[in-house]
Design an enzyme around this catalytic site. Structure first.
Site, PDB file in Angstrom:
ATOM      1  CG  HIS A  19      36.125  46.306  38.995  1.00 61.30           C
ATOM      2  ND1 HIS A  19      35.865  45.527  40.088  1.00 61.30           N
ATOM      3  CD2 HIS A  19      36.542  45.455  38.028  1.00 61.30           C
ATOM      4  CE1 HIS A  19      36.122  44.256  39.818  1.00 61.30           C
ATOM      5  NE2 HIS A  19      36.536  44.189  38.570  1.00 61.30           N
TER       6      HIS A  19
ATOM      7  CG  ASP B 299      42.088  39.955  47.406  1.00 60.06           C
ATOM      8  OD1 ASP B 299      43.181  39.979  47.996  1.00 60.06           O
ATOM      9  OD2 ASP B 299      41.049  39.544  47.933  1.00 60.06           O
TER      10      ASP B 299
ATOM     11  CD  GLU C  97      41.398  37.759  50.957  1.00 60.47           C
ATOM     12  OE1 GLU C  97      41.806  38.938  51.042  1.00 60.47           O
ATOM     13  OE2 GLU C  97      41.202  37.186  49.883  1.00 60.47           O
TER      14      GLU C  97
END
Length: 531
Positions: free
Chosen positions: A107, A172, A282
């Site tokens: 990723h 997240d 956030e």
């Protein structure tokens, strides 16, 4: 006169044939790779190496889908930690050691997990034979979970919740490997309270760049422990992490607020991270070029979307700011959670009437972000992640959010999610290899672009414009998930830590074979020689 005809092993002949087929028949144009020393076929890992075009092609790129030329010579699918140790020791014993990079879920976005002309270790091969995920208890530390570095956070959540506990710091997106996030930091809206994931580790097992298997902690082999946390894979491969657990809440009250004033938006966030009771804060930026509902979360209903879109169109600079607040609760607190949330919101300066609320399970909240497989195949992700010191956020807003981003033309490419939220520096352990701005409060910026290949260059130009602005104006940002092209840039990034980083590299990976895709110590080509 007799003629000498050399004899080669069948494995070596197969390697030459596969290299020829891959070079001249692969549908994806990849650069020429240099074969590994033939003596590697005499090692116990010979049968676990892969040279086929599909394996090579997959390991030559990542989620960013921007880099396709950092082609490895082989892929190792280990079935045990001994396989990784054997590979690293073999490389170190070569006259010219070859690169080795561990790959979890791939990723990264700029080829950081690649190993040009070396071997990529497919860590997922250990998921069924490694440490696994084990919840335990000890009187001196309480509950904890031992997790293999190849495991993903989504599975850590599932297993730990079955025991009534969970880690406190998350990312997240949960389909990331434990070793991968701990090699970078691991941040999200919980980090202001609990610190990044690297601040919640009790112990590690690490294979160093010379092939030593070391158990380390703040009390035992502490130099290696802090080196690998946030160390970008430069000093060792994390094969096990012992992570702090707390009793799991059952549900969360999830609220989003809207702002049309940047000062109020940031002031309220800083207030929220200074008080007790909030578990997640956030902030994000909403523009005409950044969809409100996106792959990170489809929070709003159709009627709410229409209301927000009409506000954006009339807002100054066509910008809105959003703050996301989460408060955990369970059966013991469910009767007064609404009262507590209402009291908390009473101190804030959001746009009246623009409060959007959900009530979901703890697991559903943490699992809210998903990435469609079709995106991974067809899209590029030219992300930029920065830490911005609090003292310069007004300048940053005026130039970056209002000018560079807010004034994009209607026919310009669509931005992905834009995150902007505060963190406390005192939650980061200075001994780790990660770096942050020197100020006590700094903001995490995430420009999470998604685009087709044709438009990725436009986003890179936006990223470069932001970096150039910060450089010219003396804004001492730090890149999170950094990508630099020279040792001078890395020295500036690490600042006072640069000397320590170099010393750690010399001690734990003296031949500089680990994670060359990060480009911290490697910028040239690799040539293999026989052992």
């Amino acid at each position: 006169m007799s003629t000498y005809i050399p004899r080669f092993s069948s494995q070596f002949v197969n390697l030459i044939i596969l290299t020829f087929l891959f070079t001249f028949t692969s549908p994806t144009p990849l650069i020429h790779t240099i074969p590994l020393p033939s003596t590697i076929f005499s090692t116990p890992i010979a049968s676990k190496l892969r040279f086929d075009p599909d394996s090579i092609s997959q390991a030559s790129t990542d989620y960013g889908n921007l880099i396709h030329t950092e082609t490895p010579s082989a892929i190792l699918n280990p079935s045990s930690l001994d396989d990784i140790i054997t590979l690293i020791k073999f490389s170190n014993n070569c006259s010219t050691p070859f690169p080795v990079s561990a790959r979890g879920r791939g990723h990264s976005v700029r080829g950081q997990a690649t190993a040009r002309n070396g071997v990529v270790v497919n860590m997922t091969g250990l998921r069924d034979s490694g440490t696994g995920i084990r919840v335990s208890w000890r009187p001196d530390v309480g509950y904890f979970v031992d997790v293999g570095g190849e495991q993903v956070w989504g599975d850590v959540l599932r297993v730990s919740v079955e025991h009534g506990f969970a880690p406190v710091s998350w990312t997240d997106y949960l389909d990331l490997s434990v070793g991968g996030t701990l090699s970078n930091g691991g941040i999200s809206g919980q980090s202001f309270r609990y610190g990044p994931q690297i601040s919640n580790v009790l112990e590690l097992d690490v294979i160093t760049g010379i092939g030593d298997f070391v158990t380390c902690s703040p009390e035992k082999n502490s130099e290696l422990f802090y080196a690998v946390l946030g160390g970008l894979g430069q000093f060792g491969i994390i094969t096990r992490a012992r992570i702090i657990l707390q009793r799991v809440p059952t549900r969360v009250k999830w609220v989003r607020l809207m702002y049309d004033d940047f000062s109020k938006f940031t002031r309220d966030q800083e207030h929220l991270i200074s008080i007790n009771g909030t578990n997640y804060v956030e902030g994000s930026i909403i523009t005409l070029h950044s969809p409100i509902n996106n792959w990170r979360s489809s929070f709003y209903s159709s009627s709410q979307l229409r209301k927000i879109n009409s506000l954006i169109e009339t807002a100054e600079n066509s910008l809105l700011y959003s703050v996301e607040i989460v408060k955990y609760y369970d059966e013991s607190s469910e009767h007064y959670i609404d009262e507590e949330m209402e009291s908390m919101l009473g101190d804030l300066s959001y746009i009246s009437g623009l409060v959007f609320t959900k009530d979901v399970s703890f697991v559903d909240f943490l699992s809210r972000v998903s990435v469609r497989k079709v995106e991974e195949i067809s899209e590029t992700h030219p992300w930029l992640n920065l830490f911005v010191p609090k003292s310069r956020i007004l300048d940053f807003n005026a130039r970056v959010f209002i000018d560079i981003i807010g004034r994009r033309r209607h026919n310009d490419p669509i931005f992905g999610p834009i995150l902007f939220y505060p963190l406390h520096r005192n939650k980061w352990d200075y001994r780790a290899s990660s770096v942050t701005p020197d100020e006590e409060i700094f903001y995490a910026l995430g420009l999470l672009h998604s685009s087709n290949r044709r438009d990725s260059g436009a986003f890179d130009m936006v990223n470069d414009e932001i970096l150039d602005f910060c450089r010219k104006e003396g804004i001492e940002i730090k890149q999170y998930l950094p990508y630099y092209r020279s040792s001078e840039e890395w020295a500036l990034h690490y600042g006072k830590k640069w000397q320590v980083i170099q010393e750690r590299k010399s001690k734990f990976d003296p031949n500089r074979i680990l994670s060359i895709g990060q480009r911290v110590f490697y910028f040239g080509s690799v040539n293999h020689l026989e052992t």
